[in-house]
Structure formats: C-alpha cells, structure tokens
Design an enzyme around this catalytic site. Structure first.
Site, PDB file in Angstrom:
ATOM      1  N   LYS A 165       0.833  -1.212   0.000  1.00  0.00           N
ATOM      2  CA  LYS A 165       0.000   0.000   0.000  1.00  0.00           C
ATOM      3  C   LYS A 165       0.868   1.263   0.000  1.00  0.00           C
ATOM      4  CE  LYS A 165      -1.994  -1.066   3.914  1.00  0.00           C
ATOM      5  NZ  LYS A 165      -1.269  -2.329   4.233  1.00  0.00           N
ATOM      6  N   ARG A 171      -9.654   1.061   8.422  1.00  0.00           N
ATOM      7  CA  ARG A 171      -9.249  -0.298   8.793  1.00  0.00           C
ATOM      8  C   ARG A 171     -10.422  -1.097   9.361  1.00  0.00           C
ATOM      9  NH1 ARG A 171      -3.577   0.454   8.411  1.00  0.00           N
ATOM     10  NH2 ARG A 171      -2.549  -1.215   9.500  1.00  0.00           N
ATOM     11  N   ARG A 199      12.016  -5.536   4.793  1.00  0.00           N
ATOM     12  CA  ARG A 199      11.749  -4.128   4.444  1.00  0.00           C
ATOM     13  C   ARG A 199      12.715  -3.159   5.140  1.00  0.00           C
ATOM     14  NH1 ARG A 199       5.831  -1.757   5.264  1.00  0.00           N
ATOM     15  NH2 ARG A 199       6.129  -2.583   7.348  1.00  0.00           N
ATOM     16  N   ARG A 221      11.443  -1.095  10.727  1.00  0.00           N
ATOM     17  CA  ARG A 221      10.397  -0.731  11.685  1.00  0.00           C
ATOM     18  C   ARG A 221      10.372  -1.697  12.865  1.00  0.00           C
ATOM     19  NH1 ARG A 221       5.050   0.391   8.102  1.00  0.00           N
ATOM     20  NH2 ARG A 221       4.118  -0.909   9.720  1.00  0.00           N
ATOM     21  N   ARG A 258       0.254  -8.885  13.709  1.00  0.00           N
ATOM     22  CA  ARG A 258      -0.454  -7.938  12.828  1.00  0.00           C
ATOM     23  C   ARG A 258      -1.355  -8.702  11.854  1.00  0.00           C
ATOM     24  NH1 ARG A 258       4.587  -5.056  10.539  1.00  0.00           N
ATOM     25  NH2 ARG A 258       3.194  -3.931   9.141  1.00  0.00           N
TER      26      ARG A 258
HETATM   27  P1  AP5 Z   1       4.894  -1.627   1.707  1.00  0.00           P
HETATM   28  O1  AP5 Z   1       4.549  -0.765   0.533  1.00  0.00           O
HETATM   29  O2  AP5 Z   1       5.689  -0.994   2.816  1.00  0.00           O
HETATM   30  O3  AP5 Z   1       3.572  -2.361   2.251  1.00  0.00           O
HETATM   31  P2  AP5 Z   1       2.346  -1.805   3.099  1.00  0.00           P
HETATM   32  O4  AP5 Z   1       1.122  -2.473   2.583  1.00  0.00           O
HETATM   33  O5  AP5 Z   1       2.354  -0.305   3.114  1.00  0.00           O
HETATM   34  O6  AP5 Z   1       2.734  -2.402   4.492  1.00  0.00           O
HETATM   35  P3  AP5 Z   1       2.655  -1.774   5.951  1.00  0.00           P
HETATM   36  O7  AP5 Z   1       3.418  -2.724   6.846  1.00  0.00           O
HETATM   37  O8  AP5 Z   1       3.100  -0.341   5.966  1.00  0.00           O
HETATM   38  O9  AP5 Z   1       1.173  -1.865   6.228  1.00  0.00           O
HETATM   39  P4  AP5 Z   1       0.515  -1.935   7.579  1.00  0.00           P
HETATM   40  O10 AP5 Z   1      -0.873  -1.825   7.145  1.00  0.00           O
HETATM   41  O11 AP5 Z   1       0.840  -3.079   8.446  1.00  0.00           O
HETATM   42  O12 AP5 Z   1       1.221  -0.730   8.377  1.00  0.00           O
HETATM   43  P5  AP5 Z   1       0.741   0.731   8.746  1.00  0.00           P
HETATM   44  O13 AP5 Z   1       1.933   1.597   8.722  1.00  0.00           O
HETATM   45  O14 AP5 Z   1      -0.462   1.130   7.972  1.00  0.00           O
HETATM   46  O15 AP5 Z   1       5.691  -2.906   1.138  1.00  0.00           O
HETATM   47  C1  AP5 Z   1       6.155  -3.919   2.019  1.00  0.00           C
HETATM   48  C2  AP5 Z   1       7.490  -4.504   1.469  1.00  0.00           C
HETATM   49  O16 AP5 Z   1       7.219  -5.171   0.234  1.00  0.00           O
HETATM   50  C3  AP5 Z   1       8.568  -3.440   1.161  1.00  0.00           C
HETATM   51  O17 AP5 Z   1       9.830  -3.948   1.512  1.00  0.00           O
HETATM   52  C4  AP5 Z   1       8.443  -3.224  -0.353  1.00  0.00           C
HETATM   53  O18 AP5 Z   1       9.681  -2.822  -0.951  1.00  0.00           O
HETATM   54  C5  AP5 Z   1       8.012  -4.605  -0.834  1.00  0.00           C
HETATM   55  N1  AP5 Z   1       7.152  -4.546  -2.027  1.00  0.00           N
HETATM   56  C6  AP5 Z   1       6.116  -3.685  -2.252  1.00  0.00           C
HETATM   57  N2  AP5 Z   1       5.547  -3.947  -3.442  1.00  0.00           N
HETATM   58  C7  AP5 Z   1       6.217  -5.032  -3.971  1.00  0.00           C
HETATM   59  C8  AP5 Z   1       6.083  -5.788  -5.192  1.00  0.00           C
HETATM   60  N3  AP5 Z   1       5.144  -5.509  -6.104  1.00  0.00           N
HETATM   61  N4  AP5 Z   1       6.927  -6.805  -5.373  1.00  0.00           N
HETATM   62  C9  AP5 Z   1       7.898  -7.115  -4.450  1.00  0.00           C
HETATM   63  N5  AP5 Z   1       8.080  -6.427  -3.294  1.00  0.00           N
HETATM   64  C10 AP5 Z   1       7.234  -5.402  -3.053  1.00  0.00           C
HETATM   65  O19 AP5 Z   1       0.254   0.522  10.254  1.00  0.00           O
HETATM   66  C11 AP5 Z   1       1.169   0.252  11.294  1.00  0.00           C
HETATM   67  C12 AP5 Z   1       0.385   0.153  12.610  1.00  0.00           C
HETATM   68  O20 AP5 Z   1      -0.224   1.443  12.898  1.00  0.00           O
HETATM   69  C13 AP5 Z   1      -0.777  -0.834  12.596  1.00  0.00           C
HETATM   70  O21 AP5 Z   1      -0.336  -2.145  12.925  1.00  0.00           O
HETATM   71  C14 AP5 Z   1      -1.692  -0.240  13.682  1.00  0.00           C
HETATM   72  O22 AP5 Z   1      -1.202  -0.527  14.979  1.00  0.00           O
HETATM   73  C15 AP5 Z   1      -1.541   1.273  13.445  1.00  0.00           C
HETATM   74  N6  AP5 Z   1      -2.548   1.798  12.503  1.00  0.00           N
HETATM   75  C16 AP5 Z   1      -2.283   2.335  11.270  1.00  0.00           C
HETATM   76  N7  AP5 Z   1      -3.434   2.741  10.691  1.00  0.00           N
HETATM   77  C17 AP5 Z   1      -4.440   2.445  11.562  1.00  0.00           C
HETATM   78  C18 AP5 Z   1      -5.853   2.610  11.516  1.00  0.00           C
HETATM   79  N8  AP5 Z   1      -6.483   3.148  10.453  1.00  0.00           N
HETATM   80  N9  AP5 Z   1      -6.576   2.182  12.594  1.00  0.00           N
HETATM   81  C19 AP5 Z   1      -5.968   1.659  13.671  1.00  0.00           C
HETATM   82  N10 AP5 Z   1      -4.628   1.454  13.769  1.00  0.00           N
HETATM   83  C20 AP5 Z   1      -3.869   1.855  12.716  1.00  0.00           C
END
Ligand code: AP5
Length: 220
Positions: free
Chosen positions: A14, A89, A128, A161, A172
């Site tokens: 994402k 979410r 990552r 991270r 997660r």
């Molecule tokens: P990346 O693009 O970083 O993936 P992502 O989907 O953004 O993963 P996140 O871990 O950031 O998502 P998340 O939802 O767990 O975390 P968030 O920060 O929102 O890609 C991942 C890896 O794959 C990278 O190394 C990349 O290079 C590689 N890659 C990407 N595309 C590729 C491809 N096509 N081919 C090969 N490799 C590829 O949330 C963190 C925490 O915050 C949550 O756990 C929660 O505690 C809190 N939080 C955040 N938002 C909310 C909410 N709305 N409500 C409640 N809690 C929340």
C-alpha cells in the site's frame, strides 16, 4: 475532490503504491501508520497512546485514529483529494470517512484491494527497509538500494520498523485481517471496490492500479 483508498494486508504494498499514485494524481499520500510513527517519534500524546497498540500489532482505537485522520484530511493540501493508505481499517472508520466526505460534497471514488498471499507478506515485511527522511520503501532482496543502508532518492539512512519483527508481523496478520475483510465488504456493497494482483512487479501493480482508478468516472 478525488479520494482513493488503498486496501491490503500488512506488507501488501500500500505504502509503495500510494506514494506513486498520489504523485500521479497530484494529491497527498495520507497514511495513518506514518502519522502514528511521526507522533511516536515526536513523543506527542497521540504517539504515547498509540505506541503500545502498534508494538502489539493491534489496531489503535478509533477514538484516537479517526480524529487524527480527519484533521489531516481537512488540511489545505488535501482540498483536491487524497490517496489514503491504511485508513479505513474497520467499518466504523469507513463510516466516519464517508460522513466527513459527504459534508464536503465528496465521496470515496475508488477503493482498490492489493492482493498478496500471506507467506509472501511475511517475506516482504521481514526484508523491508525505510528511509528516515521521506519514508521511501526498499526490500533487501526484491528492491534493494544501490548502496546498503542509504536511500537512493534522498541519501538518508535506512531503518527497519519495530513492528517488522517476526512475532509482531504474525500478530499484525492475525489481528488485522478480519477487520480488513469487513472494509472490503463495505466498499463492495457501495460498488466502488476494485482489486489488483500485488504479486507482480511494482511498476506492473502501479499500471493495474492506475487502470482501476481511471476506469470509474468521478461521482459514478
Ligand atoms: P509496503 O509498501 O511498505 O507495504 P504496506 O502495505 O504499506 O505495508 P505496511 O506494513 O506499511 O502496512 P501496515 O498496514 O501493516 O502498516 P501501517 O503503517 O499502515 O511494502 C512492504 C514490502 O514489500 C517493502 O519492503 C516493499 O519494498 C516490498 N514490495 C512492495 N511492493 C512489492 C512488489 N510488487 N513486489 C515485491 N516487493 C514489493 O500501520 C502500522 C500500525 O499502525 C498498525 O499495525 C496499527 O497498529 C496502526 N494503525 C495504522 N493505521 C491504523 C488505523 N487506520 N486504525 C488503527 N490502527 C492503525
């Protein structure tokens, strides 16, 4: 106003795609995970409250998350719209977003699910690396930086991270996939849901996403 929601499990890509798509659409990339990590780093009240949930791999309570997102979405740079990454979410967050957008005469134009199988998610998250300055995302094998530990784009140091440790990755995935299913159903019911294969290369995922986002006339 153009509002696109990117949906997907942790590690689906994402953040990688939202940054590219936002630039193409000329709107900000708004990621609640990034907002929380900045709040933790700055040791704000929101950051202190969110940190414990994030380290357990749980969702931060809606009472904190919704207000934070709506405040960010209300800023001037988001007047033309936004690409939302990591929000909504759950159904409550999706409803709050709809309410705020209706008040501005807008709506979610497209919600696109990036589909990646669970075993690939774990491989992605554990490899990552992220740049300290702007959050550019790398993977140690699939998308390595030219120089180890240094961002190709802005030269800042790369870090891993805290919630990308194997036990937190498992938590997660276990804790958040049910709520993701509810949000997928929410947007399917509203007729704005699309999906793309997230296992292909980054440029190929982008191309599929752009096709999904431009396929729907605004306000349809
Ligand atoms: P990346 O693009 O970083 O993936 P992502 O989907 O953004 O993963 P996140 O871990 O950031 O998502 P998340 O939802 O767990 O975390 P968030 O920060 O929102 O890609 C991942 C890896 O794959 C990278 O190394 C990349 O290079 C590689 N890659 C990407 N595309 C590729 C491809 N096509 N081919 C090969 N490799 C590829 O949330 C963190 C925490 O915050 C949550 O756990 C929660 O505690 C809190 N939080 C955040 N938002 C909310 C909410 N709305 N409500 C409640 N809690 C929340």
């Amino acid at each position: 106003m153009t509002v696109v929601v990117l949906l997907g499990a942790p590690g689906a890509g994402k953040g990688t795609q939202a940054a590219i798509l936002a630039e193409r659409l000329g709107v900000p990339h708004i990621a609640t995970g990034d907002l929380f990590r900045a709040a933790v780093r700055d040791d704000t009240a929101i950051g202190r409250e969110a940190a414990a949930y994030m380290s357990r791999g749980e969702l931060v309570p809606d009472t904190i998350t919704i207000g934070m997102l709506l405040e960010r979405l209300g800023r001037k740079d988001a007047a033309p719209g936004a690409v939302l990454d990591g929000f909504p979410r759950n159904r409550e967050q999706a409803g709050a977003l709809d309410g705020a957008l209706v008040a501005r005469g807008a709506q979610v134009d497209r919600a696109v699910l990036i589909e990646v199988p669970a075993d690939e998610l774990v491989r992605r998250l554990s490899g990552r690396w992220i740049c300290r300055k702007e959050g550019h995302v790398y993977h140690e094998r699939k998308h390595p930086p030219r120089k180890d530990g240094i961002c190709d784009i802005d030269g800042s140091a790369l870090y891993q991270r805290d919630d990308d440790r194997p036990e937190t990755i498992r938590a997660r995935l276990a804790q958040q996939l049910g709520a993701l299913g509810d949000v997928i159903a929410y947007y399917r019911d509203r007729g704005v849901l699309g999906s793309v294969d997230g296992t292909v290369s980054v440029p190929d995922v982008t191309a599929a996403l752009v096709a999904q986002v431009t396929a729907v006339p605004k306000g349809a």
